[in-house]
Scaffold this motif. Structure first.
Motif, PDB file in Angstrom:
ATOM      1  N   GLN A 103       0.846  -1.184   0.000  1.00 39.05           N
ATOM      2  CA  GLN A 103       0.000   0.000   0.000  1.00 39.05           C
ATOM      3  C   GLN A 103       0.883   1.236   0.000  1.00 39.05           C
ATOM      4  O   GLN A 103       1.835   1.313   0.774  1.00 39.05           O
ATOM      5  CB  GLN A 103      -0.852   0.004   1.263  1.00 39.05           C
ATOM      6  N   PRO A 104       0.573   2.211  -0.852  1.00 32.49           N
ATOM      7  CA  PRO A 104       1.417   3.407  -0.843  1.00 32.49           C
ATOM      8  C   PRO A 104       1.299   4.165   0.476  1.00 32.49           C
ATOM      9  O   PRO A 104       0.217   4.247   1.059  1.00 32.49           O
ATOM     10  CB  PRO A 104       0.873   4.246  -2.004  1.00 32.49           C
ATOM     11  N   VAL A 105       2.427   4.674   0.931  1.00 33.20           N
ATOM     12  CA  VAL A 105       2.480   5.425   2.184  1.00 33.20           C
ATOM     13  C   VAL A 105       3.131   6.762   1.875  1.00 33.20           C
ATOM     14  O   VAL A 105       4.131   6.807   1.164  1.00 33.20           O
ATOM     15  CB  VAL A 105       3.351   4.678   3.217  1.00 33.20           C
ATOM     16  N   ARG A 106       2.523   7.826   2.369  1.00 36.16           N
ATOM     17  CA  ARG A 106       3.135   9.133   2.161  1.00 36.16           C
ATOM     18  C   ARG A 106       3.543   9.709   3.501  1.00 36.16           C
ATOM     19  O   ARG A 106       2.724   9.790   4.417  1.00 36.16           O
ATOM     20  CB  ARG A 106       2.156  10.080   1.475  1.00 36.16           C
ATOM     21  N   LEU A 107       4.803  10.105   3.620  1.00 37.73           N
ATOM     22  CA  LEU A 107       5.272  10.718   4.850  1.00 37.73           C
ATOM     23  C   LEU A 107       5.294  12.227   4.656  1.00 37.73           C
ATOM     24  O   LEU A 107       5.878  12.719   3.695  1.00 37.73           O
ATOM     25  CB  LEU A 107       6.690  10.238   5.171  1.00 37.73           C
ATOM     26  N   THR A 108       4.638  12.950   5.549  1.00 38.39           N
ATOM     27  CA  THR A 108       4.746  14.408   5.546  1.00 38.39           C
ATOM     28  C   THR A 108       5.645  14.755   6.721  1.00 38.39           C
ATOM     29  O   THR A 108       5.312  14.458   7.861  1.00 38.39           O
ATOM     30  CB  THR A 108       3.369  15.060   5.707  1.00 38.39           C
ATOM     31  N   MET A 109       6.794  15.348   6.436  1.00 32.85           N
ATOM     32  CA  MET A 109       7.811  15.468   7.465  1.00 32.85           C
ATOM     33  C   MET A 109       8.128  16.917   7.803  1.00 32.85           C
ATOM     34  O   MET A 109       8.191  17.772   6.927  1.00 32.85           O
ATOM     35  CB  MET A 109       9.097  14.779   6.983  1.00 32.85           C
ATOM     36  N   ALA A 110       8.319  17.161   9.096  1.00 31.28           N
ATOM     37  CA  ALA A 110       8.693  18.490   9.559  1.00 31.28           C
ATOM     38  C   ALA A 110       9.802  18.334  10.582  1.00 31.28           C
ATOM     39  O   ALA A 110       9.867  17.323  11.283  1.00 31.28           O
ATOM     40  CB  ALA A 110       7.490  19.181  10.197  1.00 31.28           C
ATOM     41  N   SER A 111      10.681  19.324  10.657  1.00 29.12           N
ATOM     42  CA  SER A 111      11.738  19.262  11.661  1.00 29.12           C
ATOM     43  C   SER A 111      11.493  20.303  12.730  1.00 29.12           C
ATOM     44  O   SER A 111      11.104  21.428  12.438  1.00 29.12           O
ATOM     45  CB  SER A 111      13.096  19.511  11.021  1.00 29.12           C
ATOM     46  N   GLN A 112      11.745  19.892  13.972  1.00 28.07           N
ATOM     47  CA  GLN A 112      11.535  20.791  15.098  1.00 28.07           C
ATOM     48  C   GLN A 112      12.764  21.677  15.341  1.00 28.07           C
ATOM     49  O   GLN A 112      12.645  22.719  15.955  1.00 28.07           O
ATOM     50  CB  GLN A 112      11.234  19.930  16.325  1.00 28.07           C
ATOM     51  N   ASP A 113      13.929  21.240  14.850  1.00 23.78           N
ATOM     52  CA  ASP A 113      15.125  22.028  15.153  1.00 23.78           C
ATOM     53  C   ASP A 113      16.051  22.227  13.950  1.00 23.78           C
ATOM     54  O   ASP A 113      15.982  23.252  13.299  1.00 23.78           O
ATOM     55  CB  ASP A 113      15.883  21.404  16.346  1.00 23.78           C
ATOM     56  N   VAL A 114      16.889  21.250  13.660  1.00 30.93           N
ATOM     57  CA  VAL A 114      17.885  21.430  12.596  1.00 30.93           C
ATOM     58  C   VAL A 114      17.522  20.541  11.398  1.00 30.93           C
ATOM     59  O   VAL A 114      16.508  19.867  11.421  1.00 30.93           O
ATOM     60  CB  VAL A 114      19.293  21.074  13.116  1.00 30.93           C
ATOM     61  N   ILE A 115      18.382  20.558  10.396  1.00 26.50           N
ATOM     62  CA  ILE A 115      18.117  19.705   9.244  1.00 26.50           C
ATOM     63  C   ILE A 115      18.427  18.250   9.594  1.00 26.50           C
ATOM     64  O   ILE A 115      19.501  17.942  10.089  1.00 26.50           O
ATOM     65  CB  ILE A 115      18.983  20.105   8.025  1.00 26.50           C
TER      66      ILE A 115
END
Ligand code: HEC
Ligand SMILES: [Cu+2]
Length: 334
Positions: free
Chosen positions: A132-144
């Motif tokens: 099943q396709p999975v999409r990750l939506t990613m955010a960083s709280q601090d650095v790269i």
């Protein structure tokens, strides 16, 4: 043992991984085919014309235009083939299918936090169903940071201040290494975990067995009230603020005359950088929530606003009507 270690790092956990391997192998062969003749001839000539060897060194002019043209054209065509091949793979990985399962990812020093649409959370471990396709939506709280799953042949930098997404369809159940591929501080080397690909039935069981307080959207709904959003965007509000029902995915006219699509990034920026883009016809009064909400909370709010996507845009507020039912009502006014 060694075989197991190899699978966890280098196994092919998706069809995409197989395609990338094929591309890399093909390109390696091409480079070998183009450079081997050069090295072979270098050695042959070095031997044949070495000092003290009797050889014919008269060097008469001997041109053949077709040979000269062909050694420019043939490598060119071959390389263009690889360009088209690689580009189509690249375009693919930037276009997630619509039916992908949306998983929210928060990166921070030094862990990966995941949240499934049903609200199941996990740290440094990601369970996904095979096929099943999975999409990750990613955010960083601090650095790269950079999420790297070698077995998927996928790596994506997670840059603070914006959402990045990555999608895949894992097809082989198993346990794979997941790691951070961007040096992000003292404990960078420990930032990682595992990707667990499960048969769909096992995944469903895992979801059911994992405790959830509430779904992501429901957490967002509660936060919408707690953080004071409903004070302006709610029905009873006396403030002139845009309704958020039906907002997601629609074009939004801005006061500078441009039109943007209300996607995840737009909603995030509306919350953290409200002055950057002002919806046409509304006052610039929305405060920034930059130092108040963290990325995980913003992801919840985005999920909530997204869940209102199919509600008819009403002139009042998202809290008004919920034809879909089952969604916790937002308390109105404050
Ligand atoms: C002081 C009142 C106020 C508060 C509090 C407030 N907003 Fe807003 N918001 C506005 C106004 C006014 C606009 C339209 C102008 C603009 O784009 O900044 C807006 C715009 C938005 C938009 C863009 C909507 C569109 O149609 O383009 C989103 C999304 C949004 N707010 C979400 C939130 C969330 C989530 C919260 C709580 C964390 C929140 N707002 C808190 C007043 C407020
Ligand atoms: Cu990191």
């Amino acid at each position: 043992m060694i075989g197991d270690l190899f699978t966890r790092w280098a196994g092919e956990a998706s069809a995409h991984a197989g395609q990338v391997d094929l591309l890399v192998l093909g390109f390696t062969l091409l480079v070998a085919a183009l450079s081997l003749p050069v090295f072979v001839l270098m050695v042959v000539f070095a031997l044949r014309y070495r000092r003290g060897r009797a050889a014919n060194r008269r060097h008469p002019i001997n041109r053949n235009v077709w040979i000269e043209v062909s050694w420019a054209i043939i490598p060119f065509v071959l390389i263009v083939v690889f360009f088209v091949w690689a580009t189509s793979l690249y375009v693919d990985i930037y276009h997630p299918p619509d039916d992908a399962i949306d998983i929210q990812v928060e990166a921070k020093q030094w862990m990966w936090k995941f949240q499934h649409p049903g609200g199941q959370r996990e740290i440094d471990e990601l369970h996904v169903p095979a096929g099943q396709p999975v999409r990750l939506t990613m955010a960083s709280q601090d650095v790269i940071h950079s999420l790297y799953v070698p077995a998927l042949r996928l790596k994506r930098d997670v840059v603070p201040g914006r959402y990045v997404s990555m999608w895949f369809t894992a097809d082989k159940p198993g346990d794979y290494v997941m790691t951070c591929a961007e040096f992000c501080g003292t404990d960078h080397s420990t930032m990682g975990g595992r990707l667990v690909v499960m048969a769909p039935a096992d995944y469903a069981r895992w979801l059911a067995e994992t405790d959830v307080d509430r779904s992501l959207a429901a957490q967002g709904a509660a936060l919408f009230r707690r953080a004071g959003c409903s004070g302006c965007h709610g029905a009873a509000a006396t403030v002139h603020a845009p309704p958020l029902a039906g907002l997601y995915g629609r074009p939004v006219p801005l006061d500078d005359g441009s039109v943007v699509t209300a996607d995840d990034q737009y909603i995030r920026d509306s919350i953290l950088l409200p002055q950057a883009q002002i919806a046409a016809g509304y006052p610039r009064i929305m405060p920034t929530f930059r130092n108040i909400l963290d990325e995980a909370q913003v992801l919840q709010l985005v999920a909530y606003i997204k869940s209102l996507a199919n509600d008819p845009p009403s002139s009042q507020s998202p809290a008004d009507d919920h034809p879909a039912g089952g969604r916790p009502p937002v308390e109105q006014g404050r």
